[in-house]
Write a protein that holds these residues in place. Structure first.
Motif, PDB file in Angstrom:
ATOM      1  N   VAL A 119     -21.733 -22.886 -23.862  1.00 49.16           N
ATOM      2  CA  VAL A 119     -20.850 -23.318 -22.908  1.00 49.16           C
ATOM      3  C   VAL A 119     -21.269 -23.749 -21.564  1.00 49.16           C
ATOM      4  O   VAL A 119     -21.018 -25.045 -21.246  1.00 49.16           O
ATOM      5  CB  VAL A 119     -19.855 -22.131 -22.633  1.00 49.16           C
ATOM      6  N   THR A 120     -22.438 -23.053 -21.116  1.00 51.78           N
ATOM      7  CA  THR A 120     -22.926 -23.759 -19.905  1.00 51.78           C
ATOM      8  C   THR A 120     -23.351 -25.082 -19.940  1.00 51.78           C
ATOM      9  O   THR A 120     -23.131 -25.966 -19.063  1.00 51.78           O
ATOM     10  CB  THR A 120     -23.834 -22.488 -19.250  1.00 51.78           C
ATOM     11  N   GLU A 121     -24.147 -25.245 -20.872  1.00 56.02           N
ATOM     12  CA  GLU A 121     -25.048 -26.603 -21.312  1.00 56.02           C
ATOM     13  C   GLU A 121     -23.720 -27.646 -21.657  1.00 56.02           C
ATOM     14  O   GLU A 121     -24.064 -28.867 -21.090  1.00 56.02           O
ATOM     15  CB  GLU A 121     -25.848 -26.508 -22.518  1.00 56.02           C
ATOM     16  N   LYS A 122     -22.655 -27.379 -22.114  1.00 53.89           N
ATOM     17  CA  LYS A 122     -21.750 -28.423 -22.419  1.00 53.89           C
ATOM     18  C   LYS A 122     -21.198 -28.634 -20.957  1.00 53.89           C
ATOM     19  O   LYS A 122     -20.945 -30.021 -20.615  1.00 53.89           O
ATOM     20  CB  LYS A 122     -20.457 -27.499 -23.168  1.00 53.89           C
ATOM     21  N   ILE A 123     -21.028 -27.802 -20.111  1.00 58.31           N
ATOM     22  CA  ILE A 123     -20.384 -28.169 -18.837  1.00 58.31           C
ATOM     23  C   ILE A 123     -21.330 -28.996 -17.967  1.00 58.31           C
ATOM     24  O   ILE A 123     -21.119 -29.886 -17.350  1.00 58.31           O
ATOM     25  CB  ILE A 123     -19.953 -26.633 -18.119  1.00 58.31           C
ATOM     26  N   ALA A 124     -22.767 -28.374 -17.953  1.00 57.58           N
ATOM     27  CA  ALA A 124     -23.777 -29.029 -17.381  1.00 57.58           C
ATOM     28  C   ALA A 124     -23.899 -30.574 -17.561  1.00 57.58           C
ATOM     29  O   ALA A 124     -24.069 -31.316 -16.997  1.00 57.58           O
ATOM     30  CB  ALA A 124     -25.131 -28.335 -17.315  1.00 57.58           C
ATOM     31  N   ASN A 125     -23.969 -30.572 -18.920  1.00 55.89           N
ATOM     32  CA  ASN A 125     -23.923 -32.089 -19.748  1.00 55.89           C
ATOM     33  C   ASN A 125     -22.867 -33.011 -19.319  1.00 55.89           C
ATOM     34  O   ASN A 125     -23.093 -34.214 -19.420  1.00 55.89           O
ATOM     35  CB  ASN A 125     -24.231 -31.992 -21.189  1.00 55.89           C
ATOM     36  N   LYS A 183     -20.720 -28.724 -12.213  1.00 48.42           N
ATOM     37  CA  LYS A 183     -21.366 -27.458 -11.663  1.00 48.42           C
ATOM     38  C   LYS A 183     -20.524 -26.088 -11.861  1.00 48.42           C
ATOM     39  O   LYS A 183     -19.583 -26.378 -11.161  1.00 48.42           O
ATOM     40  CB  LYS A 183     -22.021 -27.578 -10.382  1.00 48.42           C
ATOM     41  N   ILE A 184     -20.998 -25.264 -12.228  1.00 48.56           N
ATOM     42  CA  ILE A 184     -20.269 -23.882 -12.388  1.00 48.56           C
ATOM     43  C   ILE A 184     -21.014 -23.250 -10.971  1.00 48.56           C
ATOM     44  O   ILE A 184     -21.931 -22.934 -10.922  1.00 48.56           O
ATOM     45  CB  ILE A 184     -20.482 -23.090 -13.616  1.00 48.56           C
ATOM     46  N   TYR A 185     -19.782 -23.095 -10.087  1.00 44.09           N
ATOM     47  CA  TYR A 185     -20.382 -22.498  -8.827  1.00 44.09           C
ATOM     48  C   TYR A 185     -20.084 -21.141  -8.741  1.00 44.09           C
ATOM     49  O   TYR A 185     -20.523 -20.403  -7.827  1.00 44.09           O
ATOM     50  CB  TYR A 185     -19.812 -23.349  -7.706  1.00 44.09           C
ATOM     51  N   ALA A 186     -19.221 -20.403  -9.430  1.00 45.39           N
ATOM     52  CA  ALA A 186     -18.860 -19.112  -9.567  1.00 45.39           C
ATOM     53  C   ALA A 186     -18.162 -18.928 -10.788  1.00 45.39           C
ATOM     54  O   ALA A 186     -17.778 -19.690 -11.608  1.00 45.39           O
ATOM     55  CB  ALA A 186     -17.639 -18.942  -8.276  1.00 45.39           C
ATOM     56  N   VAL A 187     -17.991 -17.410 -11.228  1.00 46.25           N
ATOM     57  CA  VAL A 187     -17.196 -16.952 -12.191  1.00 46.25           C
ATOM     58  C   VAL A 187     -16.007 -16.026 -11.631  1.00 46.25           C
ATOM     59  O   VAL A 187     -16.080 -15.510 -10.535  1.00 46.25           O
ATOM     60  CB  VAL A 187     -18.150 -16.239 -13.228  1.00 46.25           C
ATOM     61  N   GLY A 188     -14.986 -16.115 -12.546  1.00 45.46           N
ATOM     62  CA  GLY A 188     -13.999 -15.580 -11.867  1.00 45.46           C
ATOM     63  C   GLY A 188     -12.578 -16.102 -12.114  1.00 45.46           C
ATOM     64  O   GLY A 188     -12.510 -17.351 -12.614  1.00 45.46           O
ATOM     65  N   VAL A 189     -11.241 -15.676 -11.804  1.00 51.50           N
ATOM     66  CA  VAL A 189     -11.222 -14.395 -11.244  1.00 51.50           C
ATOM     67  C   VAL A 189     -11.382 -13.189 -12.394  1.00 51.50           C
ATOM     68  O   VAL A 189     -11.056 -13.226 -13.283  1.00 51.50           O
ATOM     69  CB  VAL A 189      -9.811 -14.035 -10.668  1.00 51.50           C
ATOM     70  N   ILE A 190     -12.358 -12.135 -11.725  1.00 52.96           N
ATOM     71  CA  ILE A 190     -12.732 -11.146 -12.850  1.00 52.96           C
ATOM     72  C   ILE A 190     -12.160  -9.851 -12.110  1.00 52.96           C
ATOM     73  O   ILE A 190     -12.374  -9.436 -11.086  1.00 52.96           O
ATOM     74  CB  ILE A 190     -14.044 -10.895 -12.937  1.00 52.96           C
ATOM     75  N   LYS A 209     -13.674 -19.303 -15.691  1.00 52.82           N
ATOM     76  CA  LYS A 209     -12.688 -18.107 -15.870  1.00 52.82           C
ATOM     77  C   LYS A 209     -13.153 -17.690 -17.287  1.00 52.82           C
ATOM     78  O   LYS A 209     -13.317 -18.359 -18.335  1.00 52.82           O
ATOM     79  CB  LYS A 209     -11.309 -18.638 -15.965  1.00 52.82           C
ATOM     80  N   ASP A 210     -13.078 -16.400 -17.559  1.00 52.53           N
ATOM     81  CA  ASP A 210     -13.548 -15.714 -18.765  1.00 52.53           C
ATOM     82  C   ASP A 210     -12.771 -16.152 -19.932  1.00 52.53           C
ATOM     83  O   ASP A 210     -13.183 -15.832 -21.244  1.00 52.53           O
ATOM     84  CB  ASP A 210     -13.481 -13.966 -18.471  1.00 52.53           C
ATOM     85  N   ILE A 211     -11.576 -16.735 -19.733  1.00 52.45           N
ATOM     86  CA  ILE A 211     -10.970 -17.235 -20.895  1.00 52.45           C
ATOM     87  C   ILE A 211     -11.694 -18.241 -21.627  1.00 52.45           C
ATOM     88  O   ILE A 211     -11.814 -18.246 -22.977  1.00 52.45           O
ATOM     89  CB  ILE A 211      -9.588 -17.960 -20.483  1.00 52.45           C
ATOM     90  N   HIS A 212     -12.476 -18.965 -20.827  1.00 50.16           N
ATOM     91  CA  HIS A 212     -13.363 -20.188 -21.355  1.00 50.16           C
ATOM     92  C   HIS A 212     -14.767 -19.609 -21.710  1.00 50.16           C
ATOM     93  O   HIS A 212     -15.732 -20.510 -22.448  1.00 50.16           O
ATOM     94  CB  HIS A 212     -13.283 -21.242 -20.514  1.00 50.16           C
ATOM     95  N   LEU A 213     -15.157 -18.570 -21.399  1.00 47.51           N
ATOM     96  CA  LEU A 213     -16.393 -17.856 -21.629  1.00 47.51           C
ATOM     97  C   LEU A 213     -16.372 -16.329 -21.469  1.00 47.51           C
ATOM     98  O   LEU A 213     -16.472 -15.514 -20.362  1.00 47.51           O
ATOM     99  CB  LEU A 213     -17.631 -18.351 -20.828  1.00 47.51           C
ATOM    100  N   PRO A 214     -15.972 -15.276 -22.395  1.00 45.54           N
ATOM    101  CA  PRO A 214     -15.519 -14.067 -22.363  1.00 45.54           C
ATOM    102  C   PRO A 214     -16.465 -13.301 -21.714  1.00 45.54           C
ATOM    103  O   PRO A 214     -18.007 -13.702 -21.978  1.00 45.54           O
ATOM    104  CB  PRO A 214     -15.332 -13.555 -23.756  1.00 45.54           C
ATOM    105  N   ILE A 215     -16.536 -12.343 -20.939  1.00 41.12           N
ATOM    106  CA  ILE A 215     -17.420 -11.533 -20.451  1.00 41.12           C
ATOM    107  C   ILE A 215     -18.526 -10.967 -21.185  1.00 41.12           C
ATOM    108  O   ILE A 215     -19.728 -10.740 -21.190  1.00 41.12           O
ATOM    109  CB  ILE A 215     -16.868 -10.627 -19.423  1.00 41.12           C
TER     110      ILE A 215
END
Lengths: 286, 286
Positions: free
Chosen positions: B90-96, B100-107, B74-80
């Motif tokens: 942010v994505t490396e932190k999540i991957a580590n 898996k980030i499978y989607a972004v949203g709700v936008i 959600k964009d709260i955790h990674l602004p658009i």
């Protein structure tokens, strides 16, 4: 670190803020689906040892949060030598929260005096069932007390490291020809570690199955560790199928022994999983 | 009050003490039963909005605690409007953390510029799916972008109070003849409140069912409230049966909207219940 600290504070504050409405809301109004007037299919309860690191108010708060309404009261939360006043205070507190004390225990009994005290305590608390571990040489004396008090005893099995009752068979073999009010509290995690498959044990000892300690373990071996229900090796579909098959009349008491300083999250996952499985199994059977 | 205070501190301390081992232990080593090499039967994920009151580190900590490995970010955790550096962080932190980030949203997308930004953002984050709410008059433009980026869009339905997409049918009717990469994120709670039974919606819109927001509600009516999965009115046995029937290829993203300041306990119960039901339903189907 500041992020962590804020998070913990937020969690703590959030919990506190919600605890009071939760308490008032659950005292009689929120009823678990499937646990309606007709009675639950497999009523969920909690073994008091789960809350070993907490006092009774905290235990009640956690039970309310996960909407569990049956408790096997552990002496940690009401000592065996409690006065009538102390007993009244604790039991009223629990009753006022809409929670039923269906048993006391686990109580370890190594002497006749300890057996005397356990039965007198159960009577004062007003429960029909003791979950206990009387040493085998005291089973004759225990049987006398069962008859004298008309209070049932469910003897609890530990795991392979226990000399007295490693699995449910070791209990069953010693009580099968005794008074019908002597039975088993099947601890499925310890049974699994002792090489006895819990779902099969349910069938084998059905006539003497008075109580259950439900948990999951990481391995069917001595060194298997406690884990959230559903993450380990126990087959809960088979277990609940067999419990329904024998029309198990007791409580499914969850005992969560992981994260004992912070158990609520794992308890919630465990209770959710068990309810989900048993609900589906009930539907299948219907 | 001192008891309450101690309890909260204990809870907070317990959580902190366990968070770090939990993190390292779950990053790749603990695999949910049924989510083995062969792939999960119905993979569980989380809709990022669940963690609206928390930062991404706290969200990861909670995902690890309940062993959920798929996230709709959600964009709260990674602004658009994040920079490439911020996205990488942010994505490396999540991957580590093994997530898996499978989607972004709700936008939410009310202008062409917001649609441009959403697709550019999804591409930079590197996901194949946007969960979004483009206003209906922008669907032609949205379709152009879907083709241009080869990124799918799952349009999210709200409930009866929403003018744009109250239930999944209102989405389906507008996209059924469009590019096959335009589909639905079926929010089962809002659908239920809008009078569309979720399990039936799964069958009706199977060809366009890209994502799910899974929750429970207290009533199949506009004023139904969010509740722990299993405590409300949604039939999860039927839902998961139909998901398996259509061989739903997506993620079952749980979105927990109760206790948003302190959601972890309710999330855990919800995830446990959903896993328990879906595991039993899978077994029944097998």
């Amino acid at each position: 670190m500041s992020t962590r600290r804020n998070f913990l504070l937020q969690t703590a504050l959030g919990f506190g803020a919600l605890a009071v409405p939760g308490l008032s809301a659950t005292a009689g109004t929120i009823v678990k689906k499937g646990e309606t007037e007709a009675g639950p299919l497999l009523p969920v309860g909690m073994a008091g040892y789960t809350f070993a690191k907490f006092n009774i108010d905290q235990a009640i708060e956690m039970l309310n949060r996960i909407n569990v309404r049956n408790l096997s009261l552990k002496d940690i939360h009401l000592p065996i030598n409690s006065t009538p006043g102390q007993i009244r205070e604790v039991t009223e507190k629990i009753a006022n929260a809409g929670i039923k004390i269906y048993a006391v225990g686990v109580i370890y009994m190594k002497t006749q005096t300890e057996i005397d005290n356990a039965f007198a305590y159960a009577k004062r608390v007003g429960v029909p069932l003791i979950v206990g571990v009387p040493t085998p040489e005291l089973l004759d004396y225990t049987e006398q007390k069962v008859k004298e008090y008309n209070i049932k005893i469910a003897i609890h099995n530990h795991g392979p490291e226990d000399k007295l009752y490693p699995g449910p068979k070791s209990v069953y073999d010693l009580i099968r020809n005794r008074d019908a009010r002597m039975g088993i509290c099947l601890d499925i995690g310890h049974a699994m570690r002792a090489g006895e498959e819990p779902a099969q044990a349910v069938l084998n000892y059905r006539t003497r199955l008075f109580d259950l300690h439900i948990k999951d373990v990481t391995a069917a071996a001595k060194d298997g560790k406690a884990t959230e229900i559903g993450r380990g090796v126990i087959d809960f579909g088979k277990l609940t199928t067999n419990l329904l098959k024998i029309r198990y009349p007791g409580i499914c008491a969850i005992e969560y022994e992981k994260d004992m300083n912070d158990p609520l999250v794992g308890i919630a996952e465990s209770v959710g999983y068990f309810r989900g499985v048993s609900r589906e199994v009930s539907r299948k059977g219907a």
